[in-house]
Write an enzyme that holds these catalytic residues in place. Structure first.
Site, PDB file in Angstrom:
ATOM      1  CB  SER A 142     -27.759 -16.359  12.662  1.00  0.00           C
ATOM      2  OG  SER A 142     -26.365 -16.579  12.744  1.00  0.00           O
ATOM      3  CE1 TYR A 155     -27.535 -16.313   7.236  1.00  0.00           C
ATOM      4  CE2 TYR A 155     -26.101 -15.914   9.112  1.00  0.00           C
ATOM      5  CZ  TYR A 155     -27.054 -16.682   8.479  1.00  0.00           C
ATOM      6  OH  TYR A 155     -27.528 -17.816   9.088  1.00  0.00           O
TER       7      TYR A 155
END
Length: 245
Positions: A142, A155
């Protein structure tokens, strides 16, 4: 005849980016796509899922964060088809909260699914691929793993770890013909972004040079490209409308 097909496993392939990727790859009849779900699907769920594909696919259940599940899924595929050619490590989760309010459990839960899960699946797929001296592993990172994101310490850390894992996997895999790359999506229209307020969506849209969110098929198309191009390994491909320029 499945022995002539490319065996493709997509983890977290029942929704969002994973589903779009599975559907796109399944359009090619030379691919036998296998979809991983972390839970057993109800009969009506499974029926609706299978009906959304152009060609027959298989669904397997397993929690990628558990090593025994990862080993079982890879072993079962090799036992059934004789090999595994492509692994797309897409399974992931979020538990967003500011770092000062985030619990250790929440931090570890996200790392266990996103990072440890990617390691578990890659470890056993790599073993099988190296025996055949061919294979492709694609990890879903990401842009949060590149520049961080407020409220996503867990995350962001997991996705940054995936980048390092990707480069090591590429180095070790290259010894026996296995390639490994990562994709770093930006703001993609999924159930996750659907929860954002109009204000947040507007703020992000203004930051993105292309002034729009991407869609899951933008990522699926990149997966397909990385499978086909056999001279790319150890790379992180950002698909983010120019956000990380």
């Amino acid at each position: 005849m499945t022995e002539d097909k490319k065996i493709v496993l997509v983890t977290g392939g029942t929704k969002g980016i994973g589903l779009a990727t599975s559907q796109r790859l399944a359009r090619d009849a030379s691919n036998q796509v296998v979809i991983n779900s972390h839970r057993e699907l109800a009969d009506d769920e499974k029926e609706a899922l299978l009906a959304s594909f152009a060609n027959p696919v298989e669904v397997v259940t397993g929690d990628v964060s558990k090593e025994e599940d990862a080993k079982r899924m890879i072993d079962d595929l090799v036992s059934e088809y004789g090999h595994i050619d492509v692994l797309v490590n897409n399974a992931g989760m979020t538990q967003d909260k500011l770092m000062t309010r985030m619990t250790e459990t929440s931090f570890k839960d996200v790392l266990n699914t996103n990072l440890v899960g990617t390691f578990n699946m890659s470890k056993y797929a790599l073993k099988a691929m190296q025996k055949k001296r061919f294979g492709v592993i694609i990890n879903m990172s990401s842009i949060a793993g590149i520049h961080g994101n407020m409220g996503q310490a867990n995350y962001s850390a997991s996705k940054a770890g995936i980048i390092g894992l990707t480069k090591t996997t590429a180095q070790e895999g290259s010894l026996r013909g296995v390639r490994c790359n990562a994709i770093a999506p930006g703001m993609i229209k999924t159930a996750m972004t659907d929860k954002l307020s109009d204000k947040i969506i507007k703020q992000w849209t203004e930051q993105i040079p292309l002034h729009r969110f991407g869609n899951p098929d933008n990522i699926a198309e990149t997966v397909e490209f990385l499978i086909k191009n056999d001279y790319i390994t150890g790379q992180v491909i950002t698909v983010d409308g120019g956000l990380t320029m």
